[in-house]
Design a protein around this motif. Structure first.
Motif, PDB file in Angstrom:
ATOM      1  N   ARG A 123     -10.674  13.702 -57.031  1.00 23.39           N
ATOM      2  CA  ARG A 123     -10.408  14.706 -56.943  1.00 23.39           C
ATOM      3  C   ARG A 123     -10.800  14.831 -55.392  1.00 23.39           C
ATOM      4  O   ARG A 123     -11.796  14.662 -54.685  1.00 23.39           O
ATOM      5  N   LYS A 124     -10.267  15.355 -54.392  1.00 27.72           N
ATOM      6  CA  LYS A 124     -10.079  15.482 -52.793  1.00 27.72           C
ATOM      7  C   LYS A 124     -10.531  15.753 -52.640  1.00 27.72           C
ATOM      8  O   LYS A 124     -11.692  17.224 -52.975  1.00 27.72           O
ATOM      9  N   LEU A 125     -11.635  15.136 -51.174  1.00 27.38           N
ATOM     10  CA  LEU A 125     -13.251  16.005 -51.012  1.00 27.38           C
ATOM     11  C   LEU A 125     -13.102  16.347 -49.125  1.00 27.38           C
ATOM     12  O   LEU A 125     -13.742  17.180 -48.356  1.00 27.38           O
ATOM     13  N   TYR A 126     -11.902  15.286 -48.641  1.00 26.75           N
ATOM     14  CA  TYR A 126     -12.230  15.229 -46.751  1.00 26.75           C
ATOM     15  C   TYR A 126     -10.645  14.667 -46.736  1.00 26.75           C
ATOM     16  O   TYR A 126      -9.943  13.576 -47.228  1.00 26.75           O
ATOM     17  N   SER A 127      -9.462  15.073 -45.768  1.00 30.21           N
ATOM     18  CA  SER A 127      -8.238  14.672 -45.392  1.00 30.21           C
ATOM     19  C   SER A 127      -8.726  14.863 -44.073  1.00 30.21           C
ATOM     20  O   SER A 127      -9.065  15.277 -43.245  1.00 30.21           O
ATOM     21  N   TYR A 128      -8.246  13.948 -43.182  1.00 33.92           N
ATOM     22  CA  TYR A 128      -7.847  13.988 -41.922  1.00 33.92           C
ATOM     23  C   TYR A 128      -6.285  12.800 -41.154  1.00 33.92           C
ATOM     24  O   TYR A 128      -6.217  12.630 -42.087  1.00 33.92           O
ATOM     25  N   ASP A 129      -6.137  12.990 -40.221  1.00 34.06           N
ATOM     26  CA  ASP A 129      -4.345  12.900 -40.127  1.00 34.06           C
ATOM     27  C   ASP A 129      -5.047  11.305 -38.758  1.00 34.06           C
ATOM     28  O   ASP A 129      -5.995  11.413 -37.270  1.00 34.06           O
ATOM     29  N   LEU A 130      -4.702  10.240 -39.733  1.00 31.78           N
ATOM     30  CA  LEU A 130      -5.097   9.032 -38.230  1.00 31.78           C
ATOM     31  C   LEU A 130      -3.598   9.223 -37.073  1.00 31.78           C
ATOM     32  O   LEU A 130      -2.942  10.338 -36.983  1.00 31.78           O
TER      33      LEU A 130
ATOM     34  N   HIS B  46      -0.235   8.143 -40.717  1.00 30.61           N
ATOM     35  CA  HIS B  46      -1.029   8.832 -42.370  1.00 30.61           C
ATOM     36  C   HIS B  46      -1.422  10.224 -41.878  1.00 30.61           C
ATOM     37  O   HIS B  46      -2.493   9.714 -41.421  1.00 30.61           O
ATOM     38  N   ARG B  47      -1.905  10.799 -43.292  1.00 26.70           N
ATOM     39  CA  ARG B  47      -3.173  11.454 -43.365  1.00 26.70           C
ATOM     40  C   ARG B  47      -3.519  10.725 -44.372  1.00 26.70           C
ATOM     41  O   ARG B  47      -3.151  10.594 -45.453  1.00 26.70           O
ATOM     42  N   ALA B  48      -5.252  10.834 -45.045  1.00 31.99           N
ATOM     43  CA  ALA B  48      -5.745  10.182 -45.038  1.00 31.99           C
ATOM     44  C   ALA B  48      -6.485  10.908 -46.076  1.00 31.99           C
ATOM     45  O   ALA B  48      -7.251  12.006 -45.455  1.00 31.99           O
ATOM     46  N   TYR B  49      -6.826  10.335 -47.178  1.00 36.59           N
ATOM     47  CA  TYR B  49      -8.003  11.727 -48.465  1.00 36.59           C
ATOM     48  C   TYR B  49      -8.347  11.072 -49.039  1.00 36.59           C
ATOM     49  O   TYR B  49      -8.561   9.685 -50.006  1.00 36.59           O
TER      50      TYR B  49
END
Length: 169
Positions: free
Chosen positions: A126-133, A155-158
């Motif tokens: 279940r996705k909690l947080y994302s950010y882009d490298l 990439h986007r990190a999930y």
């Protein structure tokens, strides 16, 4: 093929081998529409008092839209006999072909998300947080941006909570 839900504490494997050498399929979407991609980058650990899995997906990958849009996704791990199927899923786009069918995989809904009957282990996330490298985030000068991002977007990190662990019975 049936799966059995287990406690995460029952897992016993080397994550460097499981993720980096054996690979996995990341799958987003639901039974009406989904896509999968092969991945070999990721982490397992604890963050915010939760068991988490982090994966990385480029925004130009077809699977990106499915994972971006949904609340959950799966990471499916297979035996070595499926290496060719994983290789096919990593080098062909679901935009251009039915890669699941062509790879000989059988979709299965597990824990409310899509995975595959042939998998030995499935993590429901279940996705909690994302950010882009970003290039500006690199703290060393050892050529990583040039090696991994010269032609493709970052990439986007999930960071995702592992809500279910399933093993093949």
């Amino acid at each position: 093929m049936a799966f059995r839900k287990i406690s995460i504490s029952e897992l016993s494997f080397n994550p460097f081998d499981k993720i980096g050498k054996q690979w996995m399929l990341l799958t987003g979407g639901d039974s009406s529409s989904f896509n999968t991609m092969t991945a070999s980058w990721g982490q397992l650990g604890v963050l915010w008092n939760k068991d988490v899995f982090t994966c990385y997906i480029r925004p130009n990958r077809y699977t990106y839209g499915f994972i971006e849009k949904g609340e959950c996704f799966t990471a499916s791990f297979f035996g070595e006999e499926f290496r060719q199927a994983l290789s096919f899923c990593g080098s062909n786009s679901g935009r251009d072909c039915d890669k699941v069918k062509e790879a000989g995989l059988t979709p299965a809904e597990i824990g409310g998300c899509m995975a595959f009957e042939e998998a030995e282990l499935v993590l429901v996330c279940r996705k909690l947080y994302s950010y882009d490298l970003q290039e500006s985030g690199f703290l060393t000068d050892d050529g990583i941006p040039e090696k991994f991002f010269s032609k493709d977007p970052y990439h986007r990190a999930y960071i995702s909570e592992i809500t279910g662990v399933y093993v093949k019975e």
